[in-house]
Design an enzyme around this catalytic site. Structure first.
Site, PDB file in Angstrom:
ATOM      1  N   THR A 212      -6.995  -2.394  -3.475  1.00 13.64           N
ATOM      2  CA  THR A 212      -5.652  -1.912  -3.795  1.00 13.64           C
ATOM      3  C   THR A 212      -5.295  -2.312  -5.216  1.00 13.64           C
ATOM      4  OG1 THR A 212      -3.301  -2.271  -3.351  1.00 13.64           O
ATOM      5  CG2 THR A 212      -4.787  -4.000  -2.641  1.00 13.64           C
ATOM      6  N   GLY A 213      -4.474  -1.483  -5.855  1.00 10.74           N
ATOM      7  CA  GLY A 213      -4.073  -1.815  -7.224  1.00 10.74           C
ATOM      8  C   GLY A 213      -4.026  -0.557  -8.055  1.00 10.74           C
ATOM      9  N   ILE A 214      -4.453  -0.658  -9.281  1.00 16.23           N
ATOM     10  CA  ILE A 214      -4.468   0.491 -10.175  1.00 16.23           C
ATOM     11  C   ILE A 214      -5.762   1.255  -9.922  1.00 16.23           C
ATOM     12  CG2 ILE A 214      -4.421   1.250 -12.573  1.00 16.23           C
ATOM     13  CD1 ILE A 214      -1.831  -0.079 -11.570  1.00 16.23           C
ATOM     14  N   GLY A 215      -5.620   2.430  -9.322  1.00 13.24           N
ATOM     15  CA  GLY A 215      -6.778   3.182  -8.862  1.00 13.24           C
ATOM     16  C   GLY A 215      -7.798   3.449  -9.940  1.00 13.24           C
TER      17      GLY A 215
ATOM     18  N   ARG B 248      -3.305  14.153  -8.493  1.00 18.57           N
ATOM     19  CA  ARG B 248      -4.028  12.947  -8.881  1.00 18.57           C
ATOM     20  C   ARG B 248      -4.701  12.302  -7.661  1.00 18.57           C
ATOM     21  NH1 ARG B 248      -3.338   7.149  -7.398  1.00 18.57           N
ATOM     22  NH2 ARG B 248      -4.238   5.976  -9.105  1.00 18.57           N
ATOM     23  N   ILE B 249      -5.962  11.984  -7.812  1.00 15.65           N
ATOM     24  CA  ILE B 249      -6.696  11.264  -6.780  1.00 15.65           C
ATOM     25  C   ILE B 249      -6.953   9.859  -7.292  1.00 15.65           C
ATOM     26  CG2 ILE B 249      -8.906  11.139  -5.551  1.00 15.65           C
ATOM     27  CD1 ILE B 249      -8.927  14.187  -5.429  1.00 15.65           C
ATOM     28  N   GLY B 250      -6.693   8.887  -6.443  1.00 14.83           N
ATOM     29  CA  GLY B 250      -6.906   7.491  -6.828  1.00 14.83           C
ATOM     30  C   GLY B 250      -8.184   6.943  -6.229  1.00 14.83           C
ATOM     31  N   ASP B 251      -8.236   5.621  -6.125  1.00 17.08           N
ATOM     32  CA  ASP B 251      -9.467   4.994  -5.631  1.00 17.08           C
ATOM     33  C   ASP B 251      -9.587   5.019  -4.117  1.00 17.08           C
ATOM     34  OD1 ASP B 251      -7.183   3.076  -5.873  1.00 17.08           O
ATOM     35  OD2 ASP B 251      -8.545   1.809  -4.730  1.00 17.08           O
TER      36      ASP B 251
ATOM     37  N   THR C 132      -0.851   0.253  -1.781  1.00 14.63           N
ATOM     38  CA  THR C 132      -1.698   0.900  -0.793  1.00 14.63           C
ATOM     39  C   THR C 132      -1.687   0.040   0.476  1.00 14.63           C
ATOM     40  OG1 THR C 132      -3.021   1.766  -2.558  1.00 14.63           O
ATOM     41  CG2 THR C 132      -4.156   1.491  -0.478  1.00 14.63           C
TER      42      THR C 132
END
Lengths: 314, 340
Positions: A235-238, A213-216, A185
């Site tokens: 940032t990272g794994i949502g 898919r929606i992330g963080d 991100t």
């Protein structure tokens, strides 16, 4: 007390052996975007303009996973999302599922300023972008050869992401799905030295993600947050960042436990599952924190007292 | 939990449900009665499930599913309409055990959005799916779908027409109110007679009705679920607080929270997480945390929430006119109400 700015181009399992031809353009991008942000701060630009400007540049830089250069869904398409928040007013705007908007962060800002809503997604967001006359491009504009290859590799490796809602450190440590820059991100946080704070984050999401898919990133309090204490972009794994309400928790720990920004940010990142989370944060009094529990994070910062940094690993 | 033997209860259970905060002060008595009966029915369903040792996350899904299926409140059948006259629903669920969560937005044919959110949590690698991707996943998973028209009620078609005539975004409410009365209703509600504002834009009426349920079970596990059709006359693609973890819905080891009201205010204040953070980081009790969050964090007149703690307490709070709510605890507390 003084201005401060920090930005990131994603946290993840960035191999220490990252070849120069892949490392250097990213470092150059970070430096270029940092310079733009610093110049804007020195010119006394409004803090929201500063973070928007910097994230637009990061989106336009094709080596990061946002705007042009976004990673691809399992269908081979791009679905971008972004979010912006003003610490003073706590106004915010967010967008998801964009396929043609050149600068998602600017659409998030327009949602904040020109709609009664905070968050628009998919066709509705696209229609609104066209209504507002934002620059759009053919979906192919966003797709880079590197990302086509990355999706191909992901599919061959069957690197469909493991279920991060059911975190299994064993699986994560086996390393399968956490490919280099899959969590790439971009984001920027800034403090103007007068109490003004803002955060902005933008992303193409995860390689090989399911459509829709929606992330963080667009979720206020997860990937992006700003109030009168601090501004945070994660940032990272949502999926892990959403569950940890990471950005909000940095501010909450500062406020409710009286910790400094650095302490609060370190606490929240260390608490999260390993190899999932990185963030950049600035506090109202110009402190900067850039912790991560992944192998590396593309990041840069500068403060009014002359300190500046561009780095990837420890 | 694994099948087989029943684990011995170690905690006192508690459950709360809501059908939205911000109630039309002129809601006719028969509608009030209907709302209370529905809340009581859903509460009893949840209590029976808790007595049969169903896990908290299963109980909240069960109860919200029932609320979605009944057309009275704004979720599932009976959802508010977008400005195009369609239904776009959203929902989220969170299991305090390991903070697992699932959410959906922009769902147009799935009969029970909350169950789709549960499947996102249990069977997808992601936490949140939206619009075509969510619909596609629903079909893959074989959940019950219906034509979009199933969700559209005659009442809501009338409401949308009025909303458009008033050229404003109306929060959904059951009883159509002539546009001319809107200002009076707002004034009666103790709100700015010039119109409630949301993100700086005028709203002529304030009366949203999301649904939600929070539960702590006999093993001290907390869970929360929220579902909604969103705002009447909303823009297509608008996402509110209900599917956002930390805003409309949150559960962890210490508590579970479901919010309702003006989505934008709830998002800004990350209201559900706020309650939990006050308990976790500031050591407040559930009651103190709920009061603090509502009084200090929420714009006046905007929203409400229900919450339970792992120790079996239940609390609710709102700063607008009325909230459809009900709760019960193992200790014998029982309440169904609308007004202060």
């Amino acid at each position: 007390m003084g201005w401060a700015i920090a930005l990131h181009g994603g946290a993840g399992d960035i191999p220490l052996s990252l070849p120069p031809e892949r490392r250097e353009p990213r470092e150059a991008g970070l430096r270029h975007c940092l310079d733009i942000g610093v110049a804007a701060l020195k010119a006394g630009r409004p803090i929201l303009d500063v973070v928007e400007l910097v994230v637009r540049e990061l989106e336009n830089w094709p080596y990061f996973n946002a705007g042009r250069g976004s990673v691809l869904t399992t269908d081979g398409t791009v679905e971008m999302e972004a979010c912006i928040m003003d610490g003073a007013t706590m106004d915010c705007g967010a967008v998801s599922g964009l396929t043609t908007v050149v600068n998602p962060i600017s659409l998030a800002r327009v949602v904040m300023e020109k709609t009664p809503h905070i968050y628009l997604g998919f066709e509705g967001a696209e229609a609104f972008a066209k209504e507002q006359g934002l620059e759009t491009a053919d979906p192919s504009h966003f797709i880079t050869p590197e990302n086509v290859e990355r999706l191909k590799q992901a599919k061959e490796a069957k690197a469909v992401q493991v279920d991060y809602t059911e975190p299994s450190n064993a699986e994560i440590e086996n390393g399968g799905p956490l490919m280099e820059s899959s969590g790439g991100t971009v984001g920027c946080v800034a403090a103007d030295g007068l109490g003004g704070l803002a955060a902005a984050t933008s992303t193409g999401g995860l390689v090989n993600k399911m459509a829709g898919r929606i992330g963080d990133t667009p979720v206020i309090g997860a990937g992006t947050y700003a109030n009168s204490f601090c501004a945070v972009s994660a940032t990272g794994i949502g999926e892990a960042i959403i569950r940890g309400t990471v950005a909000r928790d940095v501010a909450a720990v500062m406020e409710f436990r009286g910790l400094s920004l650095k302490e609060a940010a370190a606490f929240v990142v260390e608490r999260g599952p390993k190899r999932t989370t990185g963030l950049v944060a600035v506090s109202a009094d110009g402190e900067v924190a850039m912790p991560y529990n992944t192998i590396g994070m593309f990041r840069a910062c500068a403060t009014q007292d002359g300190y500046s940094e561009v780095s990837i690993w420890n | 939990m694994c099948g087989g033997g029943v684990e011995r209860r170690t905690h006192r259970w508690a459950i709360a449900v809501h059908g939205g905060a911000g109630v039309d002060p002129n809601l006719p008595p028969e509608k009030q009665e209907q709302a209370k009966q529905l809340l009581a029915r859903c509460l009893h369903l949840g209590v029976a499930a808790l007595r049969s040792d169903l896990a908290a996350v299963d109980v909240v899904e069960l109860v919200v599913k029932e609320l979605e299926t009944d057309p009275f409140f704004n979720s599932g059948r009976g959802s508010a309409l977008t400005r195009k006259g369609t239904v776009e629903m959203e929902a989220s669920i969170m299991d305090g055990v390991r903070r697992r969560c699932g959410a959906v937005s922009g769902v147009t044919t799935v009969k029970n959005p909350i169950s789709l959110a549960r499947l996102v949590m249990d069977r997808s690698p992601h936490s949140y799916l939206a619009f075509h991707g969510a619909e596609e996943f629903a079909r893959q998973q074989g959940v019950e779908t219906v034509d979009n028209g199933y969700f559209i009620t005659e009442d809501n078609v009338g409401m949308l027409k009025q909303a458009k005539e008033a050229d404003s975004i109306l929060f959904d409410y059951r009883v159509p109110l002539p546009a001319a009365c809107s200002a009076a209703a707002a004034a009666a509600a103790g709100l700015d007679g010039g119109g409630v504002k949301m993100n700086g834009m005028p709203l002529s009426v304030y009366a949203p009705e999301t649904v939600g349920c929070v539960v702590v079970d006999g093993l001290g596990r907390c869970a929360a679920a929220t579902s909604t059709g969103g705002l009447m006359n909303k823009m297509e693609g608008r996402i509110g607080d209900s599917p956002l973890i930390g805003a409309g819905t949150y559960a962890c080891e210490v508590c579970a929270v479901s919010c309702t009201g003006e989505g934008e205010a709830i998002i800004r204040s990350t209201l559900a997480r706020e309650v939990a953070a006050l308990m976790e980081y500031k050591g407040m009790s559930l009651r103190e945390a709920v009061d603090y969050a509502v009084e200090e964090r929420l714009d006046e007149g905007k929203a409400g929430l229900i919450a339970v703690s792992s120790s079996g307490d239940v609390a609710y709070g709102f700063n607008c006119v009325g909230m459809f709510r009900a709760y019960a605890t193992e200790d014998g507390f029982y309440h169904v109400g609308i007004w202060d």
